[in-house]
Write an enzyme that holds these catalytic residues in place. Structure first.
Site, PDB file in Angstrom:
ATOM      1  N   ASP A 170     -81.019   4.582  69.024  1.00  0.00           N
ATOM      2  CA  ASP A 170     -80.682   4.317  67.640  1.00  0.00           C
ATOM      3  C   ASP A 170     -81.580   3.215  67.083  1.00  0.00           C
ATOM      4  O   ASP A 170     -81.790   2.183  67.725  1.00  0.00           O
ATOM      5  CB  ASP A 170     -79.210   3.892  67.571  1.00  0.00           C
ATOM      6  CG  ASP A 170     -78.755   3.549  66.176  1.00  0.00           C
ATOM      7  OD1 ASP A 170     -78.752   4.448  65.323  1.00  0.00           O
ATOM      8  OD2 ASP A 170     -78.411   2.375  65.930  1.00  0.00           O
ATOM      9  N   GLU A 181     -85.298   7.154  67.410  1.00  0.00           N
ATOM     10  CA  GLU A 181     -85.108   7.175  65.966  1.00  0.00           C
ATOM     11  C   GLU A 181     -86.082   6.128  65.441  1.00  0.00           C
ATOM     12  O   GLU A 181     -85.792   4.937  65.447  1.00  0.00           O
ATOM     13  CB  GLU A 181     -83.673   6.828  65.586  1.00  0.00           C
ATOM     14  CG  GLU A 181     -83.420   6.925  64.090  1.00  0.00           C
ATOM     15  CD  GLU A 181     -82.018   6.486  63.692  1.00  0.00           C
ATOM     16  OE1 GLU A 181     -81.466   7.082  62.752  1.00  0.00           O
ATOM     17  OE2 GLU A 181     -81.476   5.559  64.311  1.00  0.00           O
TER      18      GLU A 181
END
Length: 687
Positions: free
Chosen positions: A336, A373
């Site tokens: 993330d 990401e």
């Protein structure tokens, strides 16, 4: 409990380590003056049954506080109280009123009266638990090591997948690791090869506004402990064992497990947040600070940022990843806001961030899928430029460009054709493989696929922030009516658009990722930021199987195509550049060999031949609001006549025919209704 004897123990390994006759404890705290190890008889104990105060060189080596406690074993509940200077203006937050978790603890317990408050006194604090990670029978299981080029990823939420009563999973398994096991046959039938689980590290379920629940799980408390809320049973070992049962069952079914991991921030928030662990041990090591230590730099949108390139945090992250691979057998990680990890200790992006190269070159992680990401919440965007070699990337540009194109926006044809062939304008450098791009249309964050074609704007009032939260840039189109409707023309157009999205996703080069429930029309009623909606709004509605089976048929058929052995062999050992050189791509418009790259174009066609010539496809895409007739090329010498394969304007099962089905197609031209896709196919030597 009986009195246990104390010895100096060792600074290594960190955490609580069962050894012969007892447990060795070690914890890092640079500026502490003393550390108290507190042992408890239960999660709800309001006082420790035993306290060992560690002071001086006997129990402190460099900045590591350590001891050996004889007579205790796995299952022992414990925590730390740490003494030292309390000077928040200089970033020092020592407070002996707080009971702290072990950052290397492998299990934990949460008392019934836990509350998210700035202070964490003993009576309502979470506590760590001693674990022997080897005490589990894996029955020969190992990570699967499936090549990324052969993968189809399905992103899902462990609880949300089976919590809805329509799942048919009964209590206590509904919404748990064991509940997910019951749905493995569904995943197999869908044809996915990996599940990407939203965060399963222990998180704070109370970290949400206005009495709502933290549903997504992006507020990590521990980087080693499986979330206890996804366990069907009580007890500190239940989450650990049930998670391993899940991994073992998925592997037995040939499905890999990828974890969505959050190493960019923690649930401790800023100076007004709770102190669970890191702030009370070594605040200036664990976090990026500002204002001479008085405040927290925020590159994450979550009030703090982990100091990922500090040596202490680098080691923590590396040990966490190794643990989940070696002892939990996971197959990969999606990071993330991974670009946060590229920031140095001043917050500036680094050309050679140590933590990313630590991960990239770690021998234990060799063969483990690493997915970034590649952006953060402070404007750093690194898609196509992420700094390490052995990583795939969530391709946000694939999502955005395909959305804009199928919506009918101008100037998108050239961009979307790049996305279809692996995004060579982004990844066609050096030796990047075509699977470097993880392609997706929707994910947990944003509209579901069904909502993407049903809402022009977000509808997040239920989140309690007067619709201010969530992105306003969705590239969505409601097909003429906002939200639910019974208009048959609008419903047919929405279904056709969803078929179009999934067809382009699953035919594109790269690794595709499908969002949970997109194959059956899961809706969040226009909420594009359901992080705090732990309820029917977010959960998988399995009753949609009765009304949306058509779309599921298309997804299963396209996934079966991706798994064809002749296609997989075609991709073996080719970089993206090499693959494009060998695939004999010929672009067309409605006329052969005349692609229209102009801003007003909304259509294109592509003839592609598999690398070894086994088959040939002809793709025709009409994103315009009028019908179009496309010229069809000759199939070529030694190839049979064109056969119909995909037509997104047709109802199931004719929208995606079986590969072996014989369905003659028009050989010279094809008419496409507005906003539709057709694909023809032919095979070498067929008749």
């Amino acid at each position: 409990m009986a009195f246990s004897s104390l010895a100096p123990g060792s600074s290594s390994p960190l955490g609580a380590t069962p050894v012969s006759g007892g447990v060795n404890f070690s914890i890092y705290s640079k500026d502490a003056s003393a550390v108290e190890l507190c042992l408890f008889d239960s999660a709800d104990a309001v006082e420790p049954s035993q306290v060992y105060r560690l002071e001086g060189e006997t129990y402190c080596t460099y900045h590591y506080w350590h001891c050996f406690v004889a007579g205790i074993s796995p299952g022992q509940v414990y925590g730390y109280r740490v003494d030292g200077p309390c000077d928040p203006d200089r970033g020092l937050h020592f407070d002996t009123n707080n009971l702290l978790l072990d950052p290397y603890g492998l299990a934990m317990v949460m008392p019934a009266n836990y509350r998210r408050t700035p202070e964490q006194p003993v009576e309502r604090s979470m506590k760590s638990v001693v674990v022997d990670p080897a005490a589990y029978d894996w029955e020969g299981d190992q990570p699967l090591r499936r090549p990324s080029r052969d993968s189809v990823i399905y992103e899902l939420h462990v609880k949300g997948f089976t919590a809805d009563p329509s799942s048919g999973v009964e209590a206590p398994n509904a919404g748990t690791y064991l509940g997910l096991i019951e749905k493995i046959p569904y995943l197999q039938d869908l044809g996915v090869t990996a599940v990407e689980l939203l965060p399963v590290f222990q998180f704070d379920p109370f970290d949400a506004p206005g009495g709502l629940a933290n549903y997504w799980g992006y507020q990590s408390i521990s980087f080693f402990v499986p979330h206890h809320g996804y366990s069907s049973a009580a007890g500190p070992m239940a989450p650990l064992n049930e998670f391993r049962d899940l991994v073992k069952a998925l592997h037995h079914a040939g499905i890999e497990v990828i974890l969505d991991v959050v190493f960019n921030h923690t649930a401790e928030a800023d100076a007004d947040g709770p102190t669970f662990c890191y702030r009370g041990l070594a605040n200036s090591d664990y976090y990026l600070l500002k204002d001479d230590g008085a405040g927290y730099a925020d590159y994450t949108g979550c009030f703090n940022t982990l100091n990922a390139n500090n040596p202490i945090v680098r080691r923590l992250i590396r040990h966490s990843l190794r643990y989940w691979v070696e002892h939990m057998h996971v197959d990969g990680f999606r990071f993330d806001l991974a670009s946060v990890l590229s920031r140095d200790e001043t917050g500036a992006p680094s050309a050679l961030p140590p933590i990313l190269w630590d991960i990239d070159t770690d021998p234990v992680l060799a063969g483990t899928k690493l997915i970034a990401e590649a952006w953060d919440a402070a404007g750093l965007y690194q898609v196509g430029k992420f700094v390490a070699d052995n990583w795939q990337e969530w391709n946000g540009r694939f999502r955005d460009d395909v959305r804009h194109f199928l919506k009918g926006d101008a100037g998108m044809v050239r961009k979307v054709t790049q996305r279809l062939i692996g995004s060579p304008d982004i990844y066609g450098y050096e030796n990047r493989a075509d699977e470097a791009s993880v392609n997706f249309i929707s994910c947990h964050d944003g509209f579901t696929l069904a909502d993407l074609v049903a809402y022009n704007g977000k509808h997040n009032i239920a989140n309690g922030e007067t619709n201010r939260d969530g992105s306003d840039d969705n590239a969505s189109w409601n097909c003429g009516i906002e939200g639910p409707t019974e208009d048959p023309d609008v419903l047919q157009l929405r279904l056709r658009q969803r078929r179009n999205f999934l067809t382009l996703l699953l035919l594109s080069s790269g690794t595709p990722m499908i969002g949970m429930g997109d194959e059956i029309g899961r809706t969040q009623q226009g909420n594009n930021n359901a992080y705090c909606q732990d309820n029917l709004l977010s959960w998988m509605d399995w009753s949609l199987l009765d009304t949306e089976a058509d779309l599921r048929h298309l997804v299963s058929g396209l996934n079966a195509y991706r798994m064809r052995r002749d296609l997989v062999i075609d991709h073996d050992n080719f970089t993206l550049g090499q693959l494009l050189e060998h695939r004999q791509l010929v672009w067309h418009g409605v006329a052969l060999n005349q692609p229209d790259w102009g801003d007003e174009s909304r259509s294109f066609a592509l003839t592609s031949t598999s690398v070894r010539g086994r088959f040939r496809l002809h793709l025709m895409v009409n994103a315009w609001w009028q019908p179009l007739t496309f010229a069809v090329p000759e199939p070529g010498a030694a190839y049979g006549p064109w056969r119909s394969w995909i037509d997104t304007s047709l109802p199931s099962p004719n929208d995606c025919l079986g590969w072996d089905a014989f369905a003659p197609a028009a050989q010279n031209s094809c008419s496409l209704v507005p906003r539709s896709i057709q694909v023809l196919r032919t095979e070498f030597g067929s008749e």
